[in-house]
Design a protein around this motif. Structure first.
Motif, PDB file in Angstrom:
ATOM      1  N   PHE A  31       4.304  -1.790  -6.354  1.00 45.55           N
ATOM      2  CA  PHE A  31       3.639  -1.293  -7.562  1.00 45.55           C
ATOM      3  C   PHE A  31       4.640  -1.097  -8.702  1.00 45.55           C
ATOM      4  O   PHE A  31       4.324  -1.359  -9.867  1.00 45.55           O
ATOM      5  CB  PHE A  31       2.902   0.007  -7.276  1.00 45.55           C
ATOM      6  CG  PHE A  31       1.547  -0.181  -6.654  1.00 45.55           C
ATOM      7  CD1 PHE A  31       0.555  -0.877  -7.332  1.00 45.55           C
ATOM      8  CD2 PHE A  31       1.249   0.329  -5.401  1.00 45.55           C
ATOM      9  CE1 PHE A  31      -0.700  -1.051  -6.778  1.00 45.55           C
ATOM     10  CE2 PHE A  31       0.004   0.161  -4.830  1.00 45.55           C
ATOM     11  CZ  PHE A  31      -0.972  -0.535  -5.518  1.00 45.55           C
ATOM     12  N   MET A  44      -2.736  -3.472 -13.202  1.00 46.31           N
ATOM     13  CA  MET A  44      -2.150  -2.727 -12.096  1.00 46.31           C
ATOM     14  C   MET A  44      -2.549  -1.261 -12.140  1.00 46.31           C
ATOM     15  O   MET A  44      -2.757  -0.631 -11.099  1.00 46.31           O
ATOM     16  CB  MET A  44      -0.622  -2.861 -12.135  1.00 46.31           C
ATOM     17  CG  MET A  44      -0.102  -4.237 -11.759  1.00 46.31           C
ATOM     18  SD  MET A  44      -0.654  -4.783 -10.127  1.00 46.31           S
ATOM     19  CE  MET A  44       0.013  -3.501  -9.085  1.00 46.31           C
ATOM     20  N   VAL A  47      -5.917  -1.022 -10.666  1.00 50.73           N
ATOM     21  CA  VAL A  47      -5.829  -1.124  -9.211  1.00 50.73           C
ATOM     22  C   VAL A  47      -5.436   0.224  -8.608  1.00 50.73           C
ATOM     23  O   VAL A  47      -6.035   0.682  -7.625  1.00 50.73           O
ATOM     24  CB  VAL A  47      -4.818  -2.214  -8.793  1.00 50.73           C
ATOM     25  CG1 VAL A  47      -4.534  -2.142  -7.295  1.00 50.73           C
ATOM     26  CG2 VAL A  47      -5.339  -3.590  -9.157  1.00 50.73           C
ATOM     27  N   MET A  48      -4.459   0.893  -9.199  1.00 48.51           N
ATOM     28  CA  MET A  48      -3.994   2.165  -8.656  1.00 48.51           C
ATOM     29  C   MET A  48      -5.057   3.257  -8.775  1.00 48.51           C
ATOM     30  O   MET A  48      -5.218   4.071  -7.855  1.00 48.51           O
ATOM     31  CB  MET A  48      -2.696   2.590  -9.352  1.00 48.51           C
ATOM     32  CG  MET A  48      -1.492   1.779  -8.933  1.00 48.51           C
ATOM     33  SD  MET A  48       0.077   2.413  -9.572  1.00 48.51           S
ATOM     34  CE  MET A  48       0.005   1.837 -11.269  1.00 48.51           C
ATOM     35  N   ALA A  51      -7.564   2.469  -6.165  1.00 46.40           N
ATOM     36  CA  ALA A  51      -6.973   2.675  -4.849  1.00 46.40           C
ATOM     37  C   ALA A  51      -6.994   4.159  -4.482  1.00 46.40           C
ATOM     38  O   ALA A  51      -7.312   4.527  -3.342  1.00 46.40           O
ATOM     39  CB  ALA A  51      -5.546   2.139  -4.815  1.00 46.40           C
ATOM     40  N   VAL A 272      -6.300   1.009  -0.041  1.00 43.42           N
ATOM     41  CA  VAL A 272      -5.450   0.452  -1.102  1.00 43.42           C
ATOM     42  C   VAL A 272      -5.596  -1.067  -1.149  1.00 43.42           C
ATOM     43  O   VAL A 272      -5.772  -1.662  -2.219  1.00 43.42           O
ATOM     44  CB  VAL A 272      -3.972   0.844  -0.882  1.00 43.42           C
ATOM     45  CG1 VAL A 272      -3.094   0.239  -1.968  1.00 43.42           C
ATOM     46  CG2 VAL A 272      -3.819   2.358  -0.850  1.00 43.42           C
ATOM     47  N   VAL A 273      -5.555  -1.701   0.028  1.00 43.65           N
ATOM     48  CA  VAL A 273      -5.712  -3.152   0.107  1.00 43.65           C
ATOM     49  C   VAL A 273      -7.108  -3.566  -0.337  1.00 43.65           C
ATOM     50  O   VAL A 273      -7.280  -4.524  -1.095  1.00 43.65           O
ATOM     51  CB  VAL A 273      -5.435  -3.643   1.547  1.00 43.65           C
ATOM     52  CG1 VAL A 273      -5.742  -5.129   1.692  1.00 43.65           C
ATOM     53  CG2 VAL A 273      -3.990  -3.363   1.926  1.00 43.65           C
ATOM     54  N   ALA A 276      -7.428  -3.272  -4.113  1.00 45.04           N
ATOM     55  CA  ALA A 276      -6.678  -4.343  -4.782  1.00 45.04           C
ATOM     56  C   ALA A 276      -7.451  -5.657  -4.728  1.00 45.04           C
ATOM     57  O   ALA A 276      -7.507  -6.403  -5.717  1.00 45.04           O
ATOM     58  CB  ALA A 276      -5.312  -4.502  -4.124  1.00 45.04           C
ATOM     59  N   THR A 280      -9.060  -7.364  -8.061  1.00 37.81           N
ATOM     60  CA  THR A 280      -8.537  -8.706  -8.353  1.00 37.81           C
ATOM     61  C   THR A 280      -9.671  -9.713  -8.489  1.00 37.81           C
ATOM     62  O   THR A 280      -9.676 -10.544  -9.410  1.00 37.81           O
ATOM     63  CB  THR A 280      -7.570  -9.155  -7.249  1.00 37.81           C
ATOM     64  OG1 THR A 280      -6.484  -8.219  -7.164  1.00 37.81           O
ATOM     65  CG2 THR A 280      -7.007 -10.541  -7.545  1.00 37.81           C
TER      66      THR A 280
END
Length: 323
Positions: A31, A44, A47-48, A51, A272-273, A276, A280
């Motif tokens: 990250f 990003m 995403v965080m 997540a 988290v995966v 993401a 995405t």
């Protein structure tokens, strides 16, 4: 002649704990380094935020066994409070985020008292109904901006010193919040509270027979999950400088379920995966328009068939078998 006592060596670190440390270090470095390799920082940060939202939801579903269809009310509700506090009240970013997190934590306490009285599908439907009430409140309340939402939210200066209009400063703040929230969840899961929570998930009647007040433990987990989801929503509203109905809509509650199941329910790094992957796909498949949901559904079906435990769960299972 007396001999000196032999020093007691420390217990060796367990393999799962060592694996988690390595995985966390890899995730943190990934990250931190992503913008250096040309990845769009705002992407990003999104995403965080998601997540952290998924990790908060996984604490409730994956480790507590409680399926909530209303977690969007915490993500979106905190976004509205944070945006209003920053734009109208003029609070600094840290105070806006903290006030929003406190508000949705209180909301989680109240709604949890109502929802925890039921189990299974009844619990899920109650949370969905409560979330819909929050959605219509956000739609009708004068300070939320209706369908337009709250726009042009100022990021402000962190602690009155750091200008968050600088994308690097904003990125550092989001990264810090995400890693801090993730570590808190990890600590909770591996605490006695987390062990009792998992026992309730596996066999609640047996846990009750051991003398635990399971409703109290479930309510605390629900409130903690709500607060962390609110932390993600409050941060997200500052990242995009917008609070809208999208984050409080019932479909957002469905998305976080998808993220959790895709990555691996009941795993540490699975949400988290999953987050993401979903973010995405939404970002890079946007040109497909309405077909995005169809593609997401097809990918989800394939993952369910091939990865019954989720992506991270299946990889962890294969790793255990190889060892």
């Amino acid at each position: 002649m007396a001999t000196a006592p032999t020093p007691v060596s420390a217990a060796p670190e367990s393999h799962p704990a060592r694996t988690h440390r390595i995985a966390f270090a890899v995730m943190a470095i990934a990250f931190m380094a992503a913008p250096l390799f040309g990845v769009y920082p705002v992407f990003m940060m999104k995403v965080m935020c998601f997540a952290l939202f998924a990790c908060a939801f996984n604490l409730l579903l994956g480790f507590g066994g409680l399926l909530s269809f209303g977690h969007a009310m915490f993500l979106g509700g905190a976004g509205y409070v944070s945006a209003h506090a920053a734009k109208v009240w003029g609070l600094t970013p840290e105070l806006a985020i903290l006030s929003a997190t406190a508000c949705v934590t209180a909301l989680g306490w109240v709604t949890g008292k109502l929802a925890i009285r039921r189990q299974g599908i009844y619990f899920a439907m109650i949370t969905l109904a409560l979330a819909q009430m929050v959605f219509f409140m956000a739609l009708q309340a004068p300070f939320t901006g209706g369908e337009d939402g709250i726009q042009a939210v100022p990021r402000g200066h962190l602690f009155g010193l750091i200008d968050l209009s600088n994308v690097n400063a904003m990125y550092a703040l989001v990264l810090t919040i995400f890693l801090g929230g993730f570590l808190l969840i990890y600590r909770v899961i591996h605490s006695p509270f987390g062990q009792v929570l998992q026992a309730i998930r596996e066999n609640e009647p047996r846990t009750i027979s051991l003398g635990y007040d399971t409703d109290k433990f479930k309510h605390r987990a629900y409130v903690l999950s709500a607060g962390l989801a609110g932390l993600a929503g409050a941060t997200k509203s500052l990242v995009f400088q917008l609070a809208s109905l999208t984050d409080v809509h019932w479909s957002m509650s469905g998305e976080v379920v998808l993220m959790t199941l895709l990555g691996g329910m009941g795993t540490i790094f699975g949400p988290v995966v999953g987050a993401a992957i979903i973010v995405t796909m939404q970002n890079y498949l946007a040109q497909l328009g309405a077909w995005v949901t169809v593609v997401q559904g097809a990918i989800f079906v394939v993952c369910v068939l091939l990865f019954r435990r989720g992506i991270v769960g299946e990889l962890g299972h294969l790793l255990k078998k190889s060892l």
